[in-house]
Design a protein around this motif. Structure first.
Motif, PDB file in Angstrom:
ATOM      1  N   PHE A  68     -18.091 -18.030  57.994  1.00 26.86           N
ATOM      2  CA  PHE A  68     -17.113 -17.447  58.792  1.00 26.86           C
ATOM      3  C   PHE A  68     -16.447 -18.970  59.178  1.00 26.86           C
ATOM      4  CE2 PHE A  68     -15.350 -17.623  63.253  1.00 26.86           C
ATOM      5  CZ  PHE A  68     -14.451 -16.543  62.973  1.00 26.86           C
ATOM      6  N   LEU A  69     -17.056 -19.834  59.260  1.00 27.33           N
ATOM      7  CA  LEU A  69     -16.280 -21.149  59.726  1.00 27.33           C
ATOM      8  C   LEU A  69     -15.373 -21.725  58.472  1.00 27.33           C
ATOM      9  CD1 LEU A  69     -19.031 -23.149  62.118  1.00 27.33           C
ATOM     10  CD2 LEU A  69     -16.658 -22.312  62.644  1.00 27.33           C
ATOM     11  N   PHE A  70     -16.370 -21.927  57.414  1.00 29.26           N
ATOM     12  CA  PHE A  70     -15.605 -22.075  56.047  1.00 29.26           C
ATOM     13  C   PHE A  70     -14.150 -21.339  55.790  1.00 29.26           C
ATOM     14  CE2 PHE A  70     -14.565 -21.406  51.548  1.00 29.26           C
ATOM     15  CZ  PHE A  70     -14.703 -22.960  50.791  1.00 29.26           C
ATOM     16  N   GLY A  71     -14.490 -20.121  55.960  1.00 33.45           N
ATOM     17  CA  GLY A  71     -13.112 -19.325  55.910  1.00 33.45           C
ATOM     18  C   GLY A  71     -12.126 -19.742  56.907  1.00 33.45           C
ATOM     19  N   VAL A  72     -12.533 -19.924  57.944  1.00 33.22           N
ATOM     20  CA  VAL A  72     -11.350 -20.380  59.039  1.00 33.22           C
ATOM     21  C   VAL A  72     -10.577 -21.558  58.844  1.00 33.22           C
ATOM     22  CG1 VAL A  72     -11.354 -20.921  61.455  1.00 33.22           C
ATOM     23  CG2 VAL A  72     -12.500 -18.770  60.767  1.00 33.22           C
ATOM     24  N   PHE A  73     -11.637 -22.672  58.511  1.00 28.89           N
ATOM     25  CA  PHE A  73     -11.148 -23.669  58.237  1.00 28.89           C
ATOM     26  C   PHE A  73     -10.436 -24.228  56.855  1.00 28.89           C
ATOM     27  CE2 PHE A  73     -14.818 -25.499  60.895  1.00 28.89           C
ATOM     28  CZ  PHE A  73     -14.258 -25.606  62.059  1.00 28.89           C
ATOM     29  N   LEU A  74     -10.708 -23.172  55.704  1.00 32.84           N
ATOM     30  CA  LEU A  74      -9.995 -23.037  54.667  1.00 32.84           C
ATOM     31  C   LEU A  74      -8.579 -22.680  54.869  1.00 32.84           C
ATOM     32  CD1 LEU A  74     -10.101 -23.538  51.470  1.00 32.84           C
ATOM     33  CD2 LEU A  74     -10.943 -21.185  51.294  1.00 32.84           C
ATOM     34  N   ILE A  75      -8.291 -21.429  55.701  1.00 33.41           N
ATOM     35  CA  ILE A  75      -7.087 -20.924  55.924  1.00 33.41           C
ATOM     36  C   ILE A  75      -6.451 -21.880  56.765  1.00 33.41           C
ATOM     37  CG2 ILE A  75      -6.027 -19.193  57.203  1.00 33.41           C
ATOM     38  CD1 ILE A  75      -8.449 -17.306  56.408  1.00 33.41           C
ATOM     39  N   ILE A  76      -6.784 -22.569  57.808  1.00 34.87           N
ATOM     40  CA  ILE A  76      -6.077 -23.616  58.633  1.00 34.87           C
ATOM     41  C   ILE A  76      -5.549 -24.665  57.638  1.00 34.87           C
ATOM     42  CG2 ILE A  76      -6.348 -25.255  60.381  1.00 34.87           C
ATOM     43  CD1 ILE A  76      -8.097 -23.246  61.955  1.00 34.87           C
ATOM     44  N   TYR A  77      -6.426 -25.267  56.925  1.00 34.79           N
ATOM     45  CA  TYR A  77      -6.039 -26.259  55.819  1.00 34.79           C
ATOM     46  C   TYR A  77      -4.978 -25.864  54.966  1.00 34.79           C
ATOM     47  CZ  TYR A  77      -6.771 -29.975  52.486  1.00 34.79           C
ATOM     48  OH  TYR A  77      -6.648 -31.279  51.708  1.00 34.79           O
ATOM     49  N   ILE A  78      -4.879 -24.831  54.392  1.00 33.30           N
ATOM     50  CA  ILE A  78      -3.825 -24.219  53.410  1.00 33.30           C
ATOM     51  C   ILE A  78      -2.659 -24.174  54.264  1.00 33.30           C
ATOM     52  CG2 ILE A  78      -2.971 -22.266  52.230  1.00 33.30           C
ATOM     53  CD1 ILE A  78      -6.054 -21.872  51.376  1.00 33.30           C
ATOM     54  N   VAL A  79      -2.651 -23.447  55.505  1.00 33.12           N
ATOM     55  CA  VAL A  79      -1.523 -23.364  56.542  1.00 33.12           C
ATOM     56  C   VAL A  79      -0.939 -24.723  56.624  1.00 33.12           C
ATOM     57  CG1 VAL A  79      -0.570 -22.755  58.645  1.00 33.12           C
ATOM     58  CG2 VAL A  79      -2.057 -21.157  57.302  1.00 33.12           C
ATOM     59  N   ILE A  80      -1.783 -25.605  57.049  1.00 32.13           N
ATOM     60  CA  ILE A  80      -1.041 -26.836  57.130  1.00 32.13           C
ATOM     61  C   ILE A  80      -0.839 -27.579  56.463  1.00 32.13           C
ATOM     62  CG2 ILE A  80      -1.955 -29.236  57.749  1.00 32.13           C
ATOM     63  CD1 ILE A  80      -4.244 -28.162  59.480  1.00 32.13           C
ATOM     64  N   LEU A  81      -1.159 -27.583  54.666  1.00 32.88           N
ATOM     65  CA  LEU A  81      -0.532 -28.151  53.688  1.00 32.88           C
ATOM     66  C   LEU A  81       0.654 -27.410  53.369  1.00 32.88           C
ATOM     67  CD1 LEU A  81      -3.815 -28.550  51.397  1.00 32.88           C
ATOM     68  CD2 LEU A  81      -2.722 -30.317  52.633  1.00 32.88           C
TER      69      LEU A  81
END
Length: 331
Positions: free
Chosen positions: A46-59
């Motif tokens: 779950f944390l992997f999915g959340v942090f990945l989405i946040i990272y993509i949004v930031i980029l």
């Protein structure tokens, strides 16, 4: 008598063995183990999915701001020049920590070598210091624009903007050199487990042996120069800015002036506030668990908020975004 001698010899042997183990640990410790979020084994996916989405949004969000402010003619002003620098800085800032965090969430081996740890800390502190300076330069730009509007084009010319941006980046690079050397030249004999998801300064210093007073003093001095002084300068700028805005005769003018400053003021408050809490508190009193979760705030959440704040609260950026999407035929 013999019993006392025997007890003494056994005690001495145990003491010598303990000292030998400590010395052996100091000399053989070549890596750290990043605990990260291992204490939440059921939430790794779950944390992997959340942090990945946040990272993509930031980029994507910051890249979009860079493209918009670069190609739109109406945004070729000092304010958006610094915003472009800031957005690029945010992309670099999250890329120092988040990819490593994502990788660690997917694997059992979370070790990081001393060299890699020192490199990550150096880049992270460099970018953090540069961000403080860029935010200060942005505050100065708003101060000149609102308090001295007639001389603004003369003062904030292209040459000065480039010089200010270059000074921010160069000074940020120089800030952590002595600190990183001092930290990693210290012996580590307590443990090699970092209760954190990246090599931040406080948790690494907590694992150092011996007297860390000089390191803590150095951290305090750097935090004062990089966080406190810029924050005071920013606050001073905004006291004058708000005072000038309140004197404007037009309600429309006051609203427009506030809208151009409020986004920056929100980012400044969030970033500097979290920095003061983490780096101005003595290392010996730090709670590693609390620091880990607080670090999520200023390393991931604030960079996530920045594109949202600057886009949604800035009409010029929203208009430019609409034009940009029409050009690339996005419905």
């Amino acid at each position: 008598m013999y019993q006392k001698v025997e007890t003494f010899l056994i005690g001495k042997c145990l003491c010598d063995l303990e000292m030998f183990e400590k010395r052996l640990l100091v000399t053989t410790l070549v890596e750290f183990i990043l605990i990260g979020f291992s204490d939440l084994p059921k939430l790794q996916g779950f944390l992997f999915g959340v942090f990945l989405i946040i990272y993509i949004v930031i980029l994507m969000g910051n890249s979009l701001i860079i493209m918009i402010t670069k190609v739109d003619p109406s945004l070729q002003t000092p304010m958006y020049f610094f915003l472009r620098n800031f957005s690029f800085l945010e992309i670099c800032y999250v890329s120092v920590t988040v990819p490593r965090l994502l990788a660690d969430l997917c694997r059992q081996n979370k070790s990081i070598s001393f060299l890699a740890c020192a490199f990550q800390m150096d880049i992270f502190v460099t970018l953090g210091a540069t961000e403080c300076f860029i935010l200060t330069a942005m505050a100065y730009d708003r101060y000149v624009a609102i308090c001295n509007p007639l001389t603004y084009p003369v003062i904030m010319n292209n040459r000065l903007c480039i010089q200010l941006a270059a000074a921010c980046w160069i000074t940020g690079i120089l800030v952590p050199i002595g600190l990183i050397y001092k930290i990693f030249s210290s012996p580590f004999c307590k443990s090699n487990e970092l209760n954190h998801f990246f090599c931040d300064v406080p948790p690494v210093v907590q694992l150092a042996c011996g007297d860390t007073l000089m390191i803590e003093i150095l951290i305090y001095v750097i935090a004062t120069l990089v966080i406190n002084i810029p924050f005071v300068l920013v606050l001073g700028s905004y006291v004058n800015i708000i005072s000038t805005i309140l004197k404007l005769p037009s309600a429309t003018g006051r609203a427009k002036a506030f809208s151009t400053c409020s986004s920056h003021l929100m980012v400044v408050t969030l970033f500097f506030g979290s920095g003061v809490i983490v780096y101005m508190e003595p290392t010996s009193t730090h709670s590693s668990g609390m620091d880990k979760y607080l670090s999520l705030f200023y390393t991931i959440l604030i960079p996530l908020f920045n594109p949202i704040i600057y886009c949604l609260r800035n009409k010029d950026v929203m208009v430019a975004l609409g034009k940009f999407l029409q050009k690339v035929n996005v419905p």
